[in-house]
Design a protein around this motif. Structure first.
Motif, PDB file in Angstrom:
ATOM      1  N   ASP A   6      19.323  11.291  48.536  1.00  0.00           N
ATOM      2  CA  ASP A   6      20.366  10.583  47.816  1.00  0.00           C
ATOM      3  C   ASP A   6      20.808  11.452  46.648  1.00  0.00           C
ATOM      4  N   GLN A   7      21.858  12.248  46.885  1.00  0.00           N
ATOM      5  CA  GLN A   7      22.331  13.157  45.841  1.00  0.00           C
ATOM      6  C   GLN A   7      22.933  12.422  44.659  1.00  0.00           C
ATOM      7  N   ARG A   8      23.277  11.173  44.849  1.00  0.00           N
ATOM      8  CA  ARG A   8      23.840  10.390  43.751  1.00  0.00           C
ATOM      9  C   ARG A   8      22.787  10.085  42.688  1.00  0.00           C
ATOM     10  N   ARG A   9      21.537   9.979  43.092  1.00  0.00           N
ATOM     11  CA  ARG A   9      20.500   9.525  42.164  1.00  0.00           C
ATOM     12  C   ARG A   9      19.377  10.537  41.930  1.00  0.00           C
ATOM     13  N   ASP A  10      19.197  11.475  42.825  1.00  0.00           N
ATOM     14  CA  ASP A  10      18.039  12.359  42.757  1.00  0.00           C
ATOM     15  C   ASP A  10      18.182  13.348  41.585  1.00  0.00           C
ATOM     16  N   PRO A  11      17.245  13.330  40.635  1.00  0.00           N
ATOM     17  CA  PRO A  11      17.352  14.239  39.484  1.00  0.00           C
ATOM     18  C   PRO A  11      17.037  15.692  39.821  1.00  0.00           C
ATOM     19  N   ARG A  53      28.288   7.788  41.445  1.00  0.00           N
ATOM     20  CA  ARG A  53      26.916   7.790  40.944  1.00  0.00           C
ATOM     21  C   ARG A  53      26.767   6.589  40.007  1.00  0.00           C
ATOM     22  N   PRO A  54      25.795   5.716  40.245  1.00  0.00           N
ATOM     23  CA  PRO A  54      25.711   4.439  39.515  1.00  0.00           C
ATOM     24  C   PRO A  54      25.713   4.569  38.003  1.00  0.00           C
ATOM     25  N   ALA A  55      24.935   5.489  37.459  1.00  0.00           N
ATOM     26  CA  ALA A  55      24.841   5.598  36.005  1.00  0.00           C
ATOM     27  C   ALA A  55      26.187   6.003  35.399  1.00  0.00           C
TER      28      ALA A  55
END
Length: 415
Positions: free
Chosen positions: A329-334, A117-119
């Motif tokens: 996108d489960q990596r970014r979706d809040p 996850r980018p963050a």
């Protein structure tokens, strides 16, 4: 760097990603030596209010330096390799603790099975650059090897360096290998290492190394003179020792009322309403807490035929998360959150009842054989597909590479 044995229990802590900031602050209360001050340095900043950009990383760097310079720690005077055993609920898990190569991660010898996850990746990279250390090890696995097993058993005949029971009942024992070379040599014959737990730390180690490599302006071809930032710490466990729990999901907001969404699920899937057991009994099923009760849902067969397509986490995404919730996108979706299986299904239910989520999803665990098969086929699982237990303790062995950092790199540089 490592604690002196008499200070170990006060220093050793859970990993940074097992607790949130509030839990970490509570665990470290009255424990100034706790490694949570390094792994979760935000606990030493005001819990509310604005903090300057980079303050957490600066605090972490200061806390790490205090750890290094304290009289309750000691620095090894030459390279070492360790054996680390965890015992939980009568089950043993024993691995080799040492440094692994950033280059082998970059080239794929150390194989990943998830995207990061980018963050979180950015956050871990900044911590490494600011602290100039790898503070917490990643967990890797490899196919069982009789030679390594025998060498590990030989090391365990020695007196342990550390031996203690943590507050969660897990016993942690560490031995320092008197002759590390045979273990190092034995791993030369292991074709691949697989990331089990620590994708973000592995990727962050790679990114930090690239930043420092560029700042140094040189790359050494001499393996005896590789800068410390080109290695990161890991504990390497044989596959047969690994235990995976479910990694569950929560949905913060549904596209319709919980009652109406449950009716939509009943039209689209095979659904057993108001079941007594919130834990799926077999692969291919999930349990949902929505509209005040638990329900069991059967996942349709996947469209693809790859190993990764057969995973429950993939089938859930293909048939429910993407088409019904628009989570692509489960990596970014809040909209989606993740809850480790160790917290149990009561924690899932509590989040929905508290109003922080509208639906909870209890998963069936991914098997270690599936993880390795997905990695071997070059596929990637959806994020947060595996939760490994027991967790490694942090603060036992810290890889401090500050002396190898170029003099013009300090603090937490931009990434």
């Amino acid at each position: 760097m490592r604690p002196r044995p008499q200070h170990l229990k006060e220093i050793a802590s859970v990993p940074y990603d097992v607790v949130d900031a509030a839990e970490a602050r509570d665990r470290a209360e009255g424990r100034p030596q706790s490694f949570l001050h390094v792994a979760r340095p935000e606990i030493d900043l005001p819990p509310e209010g604005d903090t300057p950009e980079g303050a957490v990383y600066e605090q972490g760097a200061a806390n790490l330096r205090q750890f290094v310079e304290a009289d309750h720690t000691v620095q090894e005077n030459k390279p070492a390799v360790y054996v680390y055993r965890l015992v939980a609920d009568g089950r043993e898990q024993t691995g080799v603790f040492g440094g692994v190569s950033v280059g082998e991660y970059d080239e794929g010898t150390i194989v990943k099975h998830e995207e990061t996850r980018p963050a979180k990746e950015d956050d871990r990279t900044r911590h490494i650059l600011a602290q100039q250390a790898h503070a917490e090890p990643v967990m890797l696995t490899y196919r069982d090897d009789d030679t390594i097993h025998g060498l590990v058993s030989d090391v365990q005949e020695q007196d342990p360096l550390y031996d203690f029971e943590a507050d969660d009942g897990v016993r942690h024992t560490v031995w320092k290998a008197s002759a590390p070379a045979p273990l190092v040599d034995a791993f030369h014959h292991v074709e691949h290492l697989y990331i089990a737990d620590g994708h973000h730390r592995s990727k962050a180690a790679s990114r930090a190394a690239a930043t420092l490599r560029e700042a140094a302006g040189t790359v050494s071809d001499d393996q005896a003179d590789v800068p410390g930032y080109e290695m990161f710490t890991a504990v390497l466990f044989p596959m047969s020792h690994m235990h995976i729990m479910a990694y569950n999901r929560v949905i913060h907001e549904l596209p319709a009322s919980p009652t109406d969404f449950l009716e939509q699920l009943a039209r689209n899937f095979e659904l057993d309403r108001k079941v007594d057991d919130p834990v799926p009994a077999q692969k291919g099923t999930v349990c949902l807490y929505v509209d005040g009760a638990w329900h069991r849902l059967s996942l349709p067969a996947p469209d693809g035929n790859r190993v990764v397509d057969q995973l429950d986490v993939s089938r859930l995404s293909e048939h429910l998360l993407e088409p019904l919730l628009d989570i692509t996108d489960q990596r970014r979706d809040p909209t989606i959150g993740f809850v480790g299986g160790i917290r149990g299904t009561d924690a899932l239910e509590a989040r929905v009842e508290a109003g922080t989520a509208q639906m909870a999803i209890s998963m069936y665990p991914t098997r270690i054989e599936e993880l390795v098969a997905v990695s071997d086929e070059g596929s990637l699982m959806p994020p947060k597909s595996t939760w490994f237990e027991p967790k490694l303790r942090s603060g036992l062995l810290v890889h401090d590479f500050a002396e190898d950092v170029p003099s013009d790199v300090s603090g937490a540089p931009a990434i």
